[in-house]
Write an enzyme that holds these catalytic residues in place. Structure first.
Site, PDB file in Angstrom:
ATOM      1  N   GLY A 212       5.754   3.901  60.867  1.00 54.74           N
ATOM      2  CA  GLY A 212       4.979   4.955  61.533  1.00 54.74           C
ATOM      3  C   GLY A 212       5.873   5.915  62.296  1.00 54.74           C
ATOM      4  O   GLY A 212       6.814   6.477  61.732  1.00 54.74           O
ATOM      5  N   LYS A 213       5.581   6.062  63.582  1.00 55.26           N
ATOM      6  CA  LYS A 213       6.301   7.060  64.389  1.00 55.26           C
ATOM      7  C   LYS A 213       7.774   6.723  64.582  1.00 55.26           C
ATOM      8  O   LYS A 213       8.574   7.587  64.958  1.00 55.26           O
ATOM      9  CB  LYS A 213       5.623   7.203  65.746  1.00 55.26           C
ATOM     10  CG  LYS A 213       4.294   7.925  65.601  1.00 55.26           C
ATOM     11  CD  LYS A 213       3.611   8.165  66.916  1.00 55.26           C
ATOM     12  CE  LYS A 213       2.309   8.911  66.653  1.00 55.26           C
ATOM     13  NZ  LYS A 213       1.202   8.460  67.437  1.00 55.26           N
ATOM     14  N   GLY A 215       9.895   5.681  62.158  1.00 56.72           N
ATOM     15  CA  GLY A 215      10.671   6.095  60.996  1.00 56.72           C
ATOM     16  C   GLY A 215      10.688   5.001  59.942  1.00 56.72           C
ATOM     17  O   GLY A 215       9.749   4.214  59.848  1.00 56.72           O
ATOM     18  N   ASP A 242       1.201   8.146  51.173  1.00 60.99           N
ATOM     19  CA  ASP A 242       1.299   8.600  49.775  1.00 60.99           C
ATOM     20  C   ASP A 242       2.282   9.766  49.655  1.00 60.99           C
ATOM     21  O   ASP A 242       3.062   9.837  48.705  1.00 60.99           O
ATOM     22  CB  ASP A 242      -0.089   9.020  49.267  1.00 60.99           C
ATOM     23  CG  ASP A 242      -1.060   7.856  49.295  1.00 60.99           C
ATOM     24  OD1 ASP A 242      -0.612   6.719  49.051  1.00 60.99           O
ATOM     25  OD2 ASP A 242      -2.243   8.080  49.576  1.00 60.99           O
TER      26      ASP A 242
HETATM   27  O1  RIB Z   1      -3.615   6.305  51.088  1.00 63.09           O
HETATM   28  C1  RIB Z   1      -4.774   7.030  51.388  1.00 63.09           C
HETATM   29  C2  RIB Z   1      -5.833   6.755  50.391  1.00 63.09           C
HETATM   30  O2  RIB Z   1      -6.217   5.410  50.518  1.00 63.09           O
HETATM   31  C3  RIB Z   1      -7.082   7.557  50.585  1.00 63.09           C
HETATM   32  O3  RIB Z   1      -7.058   8.794  49.940  1.00 63.09           O
HETATM   33  C4  RIB Z   1      -8.156   6.637  50.058  1.00 63.09           C
HETATM   34  O4  RIB Z   1      -8.570   6.983  48.786  1.00 63.09           O
HETATM   35  C5  RIB Z   1      -7.538   5.244  50.088  1.00 63.09           C
HETATM   36  O5  RIB Z   1      -7.495   4.699  48.871  1.00 63.09           O
END
Ligand code: RIB
Length: 293
Positions: A212-213, A215, A242
């Site tokens: 997270g914050k 790193g 993601d």
């Molecule tokens: O990582 C975020 C995603 O996790 C969201 O967009 C949601 O769909 C969940 O699966």
């Protein structure tokens, strides 16, 4: 341009914002409701495309309104959907998200994402063989993750495993993956009984723990390193992981060093949280490069 293949989920995010999160048995009044494209696989595909990669998505949606909207969104973002199949016996996957008190809570209903099976992946072997890197997450069947790890090893294609959402993973999959990017909670499940530093030392330049914050922490072969992240005013942290994974994969595939790839990924992820929605704030290449200091 590097070629990235993403094997994973494509879902519709149903997002409620509220000032408070309801407890068990409680009803609260929310402020807004929106539907936006999401799913960890789709998010990573869109993020990688915005960062300049040639991206192929391997996934499934339902033959329904959400499925059509997701396919349209892929096209708008330049993601190749030759291997995204609408299936008729299951609805498009959905993620039920509460944004409250500065963080999200998510329940995922996999739906059509369960059709991303080893047999389904077999239809896309030709494109997997040609990939500079393959990315996979865990909103699809576990046997597919295992199978893809075998295929990637066989074809000598680097595999980035983002082990989210958390679940236990066989040792063989960990061994076969080239890069694994758990958060702290996922890491504690993956490396049960091991101290973080021990787990990192056992997997130099392979395991990158996102904190997270703080790193990202990894072992570079001689020492444990934390590459710091960037401090921003967060609007919505959904999809930050993601974006991080996609940016890291693109940078590594382009031949950047680990530290440079992590800086690039941290910058991209920090920009992604400044707007609403998993994909709403995902930056384009130019924005990340302009703000890399
Ligand atoms: O990582 C975020 C995603 O996790 C969201 O967009 C949601 O769909 C969940 O699966």
């Amino acid at each position: 341009m590097v070629k990235v293949v993403v094997i994973g989920s494509s879902s519709m995010d149903l997002v409620v914002t509220s000032s408070v999160r309801p407890g068990a048995g409680e009803t609260v009044l929310g402020e807004s409701f929106k539907t936006v494209p999401g799913g960890k696989g789709a998010n990573q595909a869109v993020a990688a495309a915005r960062l300049g990669a040639e991206v192929y998505m391997i996934g499934c949606v339902g033959d329904d309104h959400y499925g059509k909207a997701i396919l349209h969104n892929f096209k708008e973002n330049g993601v190749n959907i030759d291997y995204v199949k609408p299936v008729t016996d299951k609805a498009t996957g959905t993620a039920h998200i509460i944004l409250a008190e500065g963080d999200n809570s998510i329940i995922v209903v996999k739906g059509a994402n369960d059709h991303v099976t080893p047999e389904y992946v077999n239809n896309a072997l030709e494109i997997i063989k040609q990939a500079d890197i393959v990315m996979i997450q865990q909103e699809i069947p576990l046997e597919t993750v295992a199978y893809v790890s075998v295929v990637c090893e066989q074809y000598n294609v680097p595999l980035l495993l983002n082990p989210a959402p958390a679940r236990e993973i066989e040792e063989e999959i960990i061994e076969r993956a080239s890069y694994i990017t758990p958060n702290e909670h996922e890491a504690s499940l993956l490396f049960k009984g091991l101290h973080v530093s021990e787990a990192l030392r056992l997997h130099p330049k392979k395991v990158f723990i996102t904190e997270g914050k703080n790193g990202v922490r990894y072992f570079n072969g001689s020492e444990e390193v934390v590459v710091p992240t960037y401090v921003v005013e967060a609007v919505d942290t959904t999809g930050a992981g993601d974006t991080f994974n996609a940016a890291f994969a693109v940078a590594i595939a382009e031949g950047k060093s680990y530290d440079d790839s992590l800086r690039f990924a941290n910058r991209a992820a920090s920009l992604s949280v400044t707007k609403f929605g998993a994909q709403g704030g995902m930056p384009y290449r130019k924005e990340v490069e302009e703000q890399l200091v």
